[in-house]
Design a protein around this motif. Structure first.
Motif, mmCIF file in Angstrom:
data_model
loop_
_atom_site.group_PDB
_atom_site.id
_atom_site.type_symbol
_atom_site.label_atom_id
_atom_site.label_comp_id
_atom_site.label_asym_id
_atom_site.label_seq_id
_atom_site.Cartn_x
_atom_site.Cartn_y
_atom_site.Cartn_z
ATOM 1 N N ALA A 1 40.758 35.452 33.605
ATOM 2 C CA ALA A 1 42.129 35.264 33.115
ATOM 3 C C ALA A 1 42.318 35.979 31.789
ATOM 4 O O ALA A 1 43.350 36.617 31.540
ATOM 5 C CB ALA A 1 42.445 33.776 32.969
ATOM 6 N N GLY A 2 41.297 35.897 30.933
ATOM 7 C CA GLY A 2 41.376 36.580 29.647
ATOM 8 C C GLY A 2 41.459 38.083 29.794
ATOM 9 O O GLY A 2 42.187 38.756 29.054
ATOM 10 N N ASN A 3 40.726 38.617 30.751
ATOM 11 C CA ASN A 3 40.759 40.067 30.969
ATOM 12 C C ASN A 3 42.151 40.564 31.311
ATOM 13 O O ASN A 3 42.517 41.700 30.987
ATOM 14 C CB ASN A 3 39.782 40.447 32.082
ATOM 15 C CG ASN A 3 38.326 40.320 31.663
ATOM 16 O OD1 ASN A 3 38.019 40.332 30.468
ATOM 17 N ND2 ASN A 3 37.437 40.193 32.635
ATOM 18 N N VAL A 4 42.930 39.723 31.976
ATOM 19 C CA VAL A 4 44.278 40.115 32.381
ATOM 20 C C VAL A 4 45.333 39.698 31.364
ATOM 21 O O VAL A 4 46.285 40.440 31.085
ATOM 22 C CB VAL A 4 44.616 39.509 33.766
ATOM 23 C CG1 VAL A 4 46.062 39.816 34.155
ATOM 24 C CG2 VAL A 4 43.662 40.030 34.832
ATOM 25 N N LEU A 5 45.157 38.521 30.776
ATOM 26 C CA LEU A 5 46.219 37.931 29.954
ATOM 27 C C LEU A 5 46.046 38.131 28.452
ATOM 28 O O LEU A 5 46.996 37.941 27.696
ATOM 29 C CB LEU A 5 46.317 36.424 30.238
ATOM 30 C CG LEU A 5 46.718 36.041 31.665
ATOM 31 C CD1 LEU A 5 46.616 34.517 31.837
ATOM 32 C CD2 LEU A 5 48.130 36.511 31.978
#
Length: 379
Positions: A120-124
């Motif tokens: 999720a962090g990689n995208v958000l």
């Protein structure tokens, strides 16, 4: 009594799936809600489980824009045209529908695995201003003492590679992995989103739409009347939080931009086992005859009862008395206990007959009768 993390701490992604209808009516606001001073663009990961719909309905009532991201396995017919739905699967790393989008807030409901937070962090990362993560009181290394605060040491992961853990491996060893993996998920949230993180650690989440029946067992049993087996002497503390109180507070935390870590347990004042049963009596109008049995007897009989834990000794003796002072200071409020019980029973009794026939937690009347007979023989 052999009390394990399996009963105490199965929240979030591992909780039983909620039925579609007619439970949706219980997520609706029963009275007018004041609009927020500033509307937010909110992304909710999950959103159709237990507490998610309460978050969504409260957010909509407050004037916020809501987007859900999930696999689409549970319908949400109560929001036609009101909520944007994005699809994907965090198990397989399919987060494409989140790419190139921005939100003020992200609420992460179902995560129990660190790689879900990493992905999720990689995208958000850089695309959300505030990340709120629902964790659990299972993260604490020592649950044996009352008064656990948010600063207590956390459980340590002892496996080979936390990022390689899956839902399957977690289910296979939930007692040893659930708390440590939630703790590492919290750490990953801070790694990915920096200081703009809020960690919320609930205990038992109860109320309408609770498919686990852990708390439902008690008012349901009181309503049946007769002689009732009660664990301990009645003084052991019990902590629960209505899913609506938790969900609505999460939205208020987002509105205020509140950061930090909070134990989301209730009620506001201590609740003993006896007080819990008396509250169930007020709602049901029934008054069983209580027979108190010792924790040692239940241990001998290899019987576990939901929600209750012996507070005098044991690895989870403090789980009925976790500190909620910080959360109350940050605006967590609680509806009356009797309201939770009333609404829970009304919801449960609206379920199909086959759903009501066998509770998913607690003991049957036949098991109870056998235990009471053994207890009297022992006396």
């Amino acid at each position: 009594m052999t009390t394990t993390r399996r009963d105490l701490l199965k929240f979030g992604a591992l909780a039983a799936a909620s039925a579609a209808l007619p439970q949706w009516a219980w997520a609706k606001q029963s009275k007018p809600v004041e609009r927020a001073a500033k509307p937010l663009n909110i992304l909710i990961l999950g959103g159709t489980g237990f507490t998610g719909p309460f978050q969504v309905n409260y957010a909509l009532a407050r004037g916020h824009k809501v987007t859900l991201f999930n696999r689409g396995k549970r319908p949400s017919p109560e929001w036609p045209g009101e909520v944007e739905q994005l699809f994907g699967d965090r198990n397989t790393g399919d987060l494409k529908s989140l790419q190139g989008r921005k939100w003020d807030v992200c609420i992460d409901n179902p995560t129990s695995l660190p790689f879900w937070v990493r992905d999720a962090g990689n995208v958000l990362k850089g695309n959300v201003g505030h990340y709120l993560f629902i964790s659990t009181i299972s993260v604490y290394a020592d649950g044996s003492k009352p008064g656990i605060t948010e600063d207590a040491p956390l459980a340590v992961y002892e496996g080979k590679d936390a990022m390689a853990e899956t839902q399957e491996s977690l289910r296979a060893d939930i007692e040893h992995l659930y708390g440590p993996l939630k703790a590492l998920s919290e750490a990953e949230a801070h790694k990915q989103f920096g200081e703009r993180v809020t960690i919320v650690r609930p205990g038992y989440i109860v109320g309408p739409r609770d498919e686990t029946d852990r708390f439902t067992y008690w008012p349901h049993r009181v309503a049946q009347g007769g002689e009732m087996l009660v664990p301990g002497d009645g003084s052991d503390p019990v902590q629960i939080i209505d899913g609506r109180d938790l969900g609505e507070w999460m939205i208020r935390l987002a509105e205020a931009g509140t950061l930090g870590t909070f134990n989301a347990v209730g009620p506001a004042k201590p609740l003993s086992t006896t007080a819990m049963l008396k509250g169930c009596e007020r709602v049901t109008g029934k008054k069983p005859t209580y027979t108190h049995v010792s924790p040692e007897f239940l241990e001998e009989q290899k019987v576990e009862l939901p929600i209750w834990v012996p507070s005098k000794s044991g690895p989870y003796a403090g789980y009925g008395a976790v500190s909620n002072a910080r959360a109350i200071g940050a605006g967590l409020t609680y509806r009356p206990f009797d309201t939770t019980v009333t609404d829970l029973l009304a919801w449960f009794r609206s379920q199909p007959a086959e759903r009501q026939a066998t509770l998913r937690a607690g003991i049957t009347r036949e098991q109870e009768a056998t235990l009471l007979k053994a207890w009297r023989a022992k006396a």
